[in-house]
Write an enzyme that holds these catalytic residues in place. Structure first.
Site, PDB file in Angstrom:
ATOM      1  CB  ALA A  12     131.556  14.132   6.610  1.00 28.56           C
ATOM      2  CB  ALA A  13     130.740  11.828  10.995  1.00 29.75           C
ATOM      3  NE  ARG A  23     129.214  -0.828   3.599  1.00 30.23           N
ATOM      4  CZ  ARG A  23     129.315   0.490   3.440  1.00 30.23           C
ATOM      5  NH1 ARG A  23     128.477   1.109   2.609  1.00 30.23           N
ATOM      6  NH2 ARG A  23     130.222   1.190   4.093  1.00 30.23           N
ATOM      7  CB  SER A  40     125.693  13.060   1.755  1.00 30.37           C
ATOM      8  OG  SER A  40     126.667  12.057   1.552  1.00 30.37           O
ATOM      9  CB  CYS A  44     137.404  19.011   1.679  1.00 31.79           C
ATOM     10  SG  CYS A  44     137.380  18.586   3.442  1.00 31.79           S
ATOM     11  CG  ASN A 315     134.032  10.085   5.153  1.00 32.32           C
ATOM     12  OD1 ASN A 315     133.052   9.518   4.700  1.00 32.32           O
ATOM     13  ND2 ASN A 315     134.292  11.360   4.914  1.00 32.32           N
TER      14      ASN A 315
END
Length: 572
Positions: A12-13, A23, A40, A44, A315
């Site tokens: 996740a992180a 980006r 990834s 949950c 996130n």
């Protein structure tokens, strides 16, 4: 020279950090290292994959535009290199390298970095009891475990499951087993209630009663002492009170941070084992950042830090790490502890502190409970949602909100609004006045959350006196020995007189709300009157009137019989 950013952890992180960095810094060299083959994915969503609501594990790995998040996707779509089946063994902070091992061939390599991000996540706790290593005992640690559980169910090998742990994951897994697969599922929780310290006992009680109605057996105040098997496979779970036959056991007793790499590298780690970071997500080494389940997150209400294993937080934290890596100074202020949980066709949610937790933290905490309509009372889909608001009597500061109701948007909307208020150090006056969107299909003109804030204001100002729900239930169990209390039921006679006939007119007085001002002289002045309606709203109004005419020995049942009914009182 392009900036070299190495990220350890790809669930996740880590991926969020990587995608955001590319980006902001398109020229940066970003590498994700993960020891697993799957990355990834929406962890949950695992209970919903097991239940069948998510039909294929692939859906947990896909983007919203149906592309699988694997090594090829990150390389081609994000410009991020991913190396799976690669374990980070050690960090050399002086040389700024990470020693890794390829799990497929055992080879090792030193990887250089300019900045390093630790997103190593957490691992599930395993109870130190006999039989914990038997075949058929699972933890919900990763997608592989979920696939293995579902494979056994599909093959018809599982009819009875025992879930050890009554937290969110345990409850979700119990629903998964019962709802689609029609299995027998039992939850064991060693604390006195489900969701301990997250919600108060009566909200947990409403959840437990609802689960029981759907076929889930719940045993609280009961711990598993051993797991027994035959020929290496699980057969039963044993507690001090009973033996539960089981074809499968899920151990859902919390998680702890994966912080070994940080500890061995000499980074600051909390006594609980969580990596300590500052508001910019830097560890004690300014070239090493950390995010996700592995870090110590500050609770904004208590100031204390601890693990916060939430995909939503991971996130957010990953994005903040990426901002700071790119030179955009961004602060992480911590969390307030918000959750919502689906339980068949109902849901429960909370944010902030429970009353028990608030008092344990030293707050002079009080709580009010309401049972409000989630939308206009005349709208066909209207339902009642019990809400609880916890606040500090000295400062009037909001400390928490809990809700229980039908599956949908109603509870979630109020919990989200309360979470935003908590992050602004709001008071109960802010709750009373917060602007909520209104239209009859979605809310009442005076929103349920606003109304609960108003009730809290009445309690804080001394205009409202409550009878504790537990005290009321205890009285109902043994009211013959409490002649000093009587019920004053102000509901419509068609409802109130049923209980009056059951308990006796002297013990259960009935005067309709609309007639109280005309008939109050009929009420006793030598007994404590428990004013009862469906929600508590009319009761509080009548309390003020009775006070004004000298009948001040009275208490309101907060949440009314709506709350009591959801607790499964057998006399209703």
């Amino acid at each position: 020279m392009n900036q070299k950013i190495v990220i350890i952890g790809g669930v996740a992180a880590g991926p969020k950090t990587a995608a955001r960095v590319k980006r902001l810094l398109p020229g940066a060299e970003v590498l994700i290292i993960d020891q697993d083959s799957l990355i990834s994915y929406g962890g949950c969503g695992i209970p919903y994959y097991v239940s069948g609501e998510v039909s294929d594990e692939q859906e947990l790995r896909d983007t919203s535009f149906h592309m699988t998040r694997d090594e090829s996707f990150f390389a081609r779509a994000k410009g991020v290199t991913v190396r799976t089946r690669t374990r980070a063994l050690a960090i050399n902070r002086q040389a700024k390298t990470v020693l890794v091992q390829k799990l497929d061939d055992g080879s090792r390599e030193e990887i250089p970095y300019d900045q390093l991000v630790l997103a190593t996540g957490s691992r599930p706790n395993v109870l130190p009891i006999p039989g914990a290593d038997l075949d058929g005992v699972f933890t919900i640690s990763d997608l592989h475990q979920a696939i293995a559980i579902k494979d056994r169910i599909v093959r018809g090998e599982v009819k009875r499951a025992v879930i050890i742990g009554g937290g969110a994951i345990g409850i979700e897994m119990a629903e998964a087993f019962v709802d689609l697969w029609h299995m027998e599922a039992t939850i064991l929780e060693y604390m006195p209630q489900l969701l301990p310290r997250l919600v108060d006992w009566d909200f947990a009680g409403m959840l437990e009663y609802h689960l029981a109605a759907k076929g889930v057996v719940v045993h609280t105040n009961e711990a598993a002492t051993r797991i027994e098997g035959e020929k290496g496979k699980v057969k039963r779970v044993v507690t001090p009170r009973r033996s539960l036959e089981a074809d499968l056991v899920v151990m859902a007793v919390g998680v702890r941070a994966r912080s070994e790499l940080a500890t061995e590298a000499g980074l600051l780690v909390s006594p609980q084992g969580n990596i300590v970071v500052n508001e910019r997500m830097q560890t004690s080494d300014p070239n090493i950042y950390a995010a996700g389940d592995c870090i110590a997150v500050v609770n904004r209400l208590t100031g204390k830090s601890g693990i916060a294993p939430m995909g939503s937080l991971a996130n957010k934290e990953g994005r903040i790490v990426a901002d700071n890596l790119a030179g955009i100074p961004t602060r992480y202020r911590g969390w307030v502890g918000s959750f919502v949980l689906k339980a068949f066709d109902s849901c429960i949610g909370a944010t902030g502190l429970s009353l028990e937790a608030a008092r344990a933290e030293g707050f002079k905490a009080a709580a009010v409970t309401t049972a409000q309509s989630d939308r206009a009372h005349f709208f066909p889909t209207q339902s009642v949602i019990p809400l609880r608001l916890i606040f500090d009597l000295n400062s009037r500061r909001l400390l928490g909100v809990q809700g229980f109701g039908p599956m949908g948007d109603a509870v979630l909307a109020r919990i989200d609004a309360a979470a935003a208020l908590l992050q602004q150090d709001a008071t109960i006056d802010d709750v009373s006045q917060v602007e909520m969107a209104y239209a009859p299909p979605f809310a009442t003109a005076l929103d349920a959350l606003n109304a609960t804030g108003n009730v809290a204001d009445n309690l804080a100002a001394g205009r409202l006196r409550y009878v504790d729900t537990r005290d009321f239930l205890n009285w109902m169990e043994d009211f013959a020995n409490r002649p000093d209390w009587v019920a004053l039921d102000i509901r419509h006679p068609s409802e109130a007189e049923i209980l009056a006939a059951k308990f006796g007119a002297e013990k259960w007085r009935t005067i309709p709300y609309i007639e109280i001002r005309e008939r109050y002289r009929e009420l006793p002045d030598d007994k404590t009157m428990l004013i009862i309606c469906d929600a508590g709203t009319r009761s509080s109004e009548i309390q003020i009137f009775l006070d004004s005419v000298g009948l001040q020995n009275n208490l309101v049942l907060g949440g009314g019989l709506n709350l009591i009914r959801r607790l499964g009182a057998d006399w209703l």
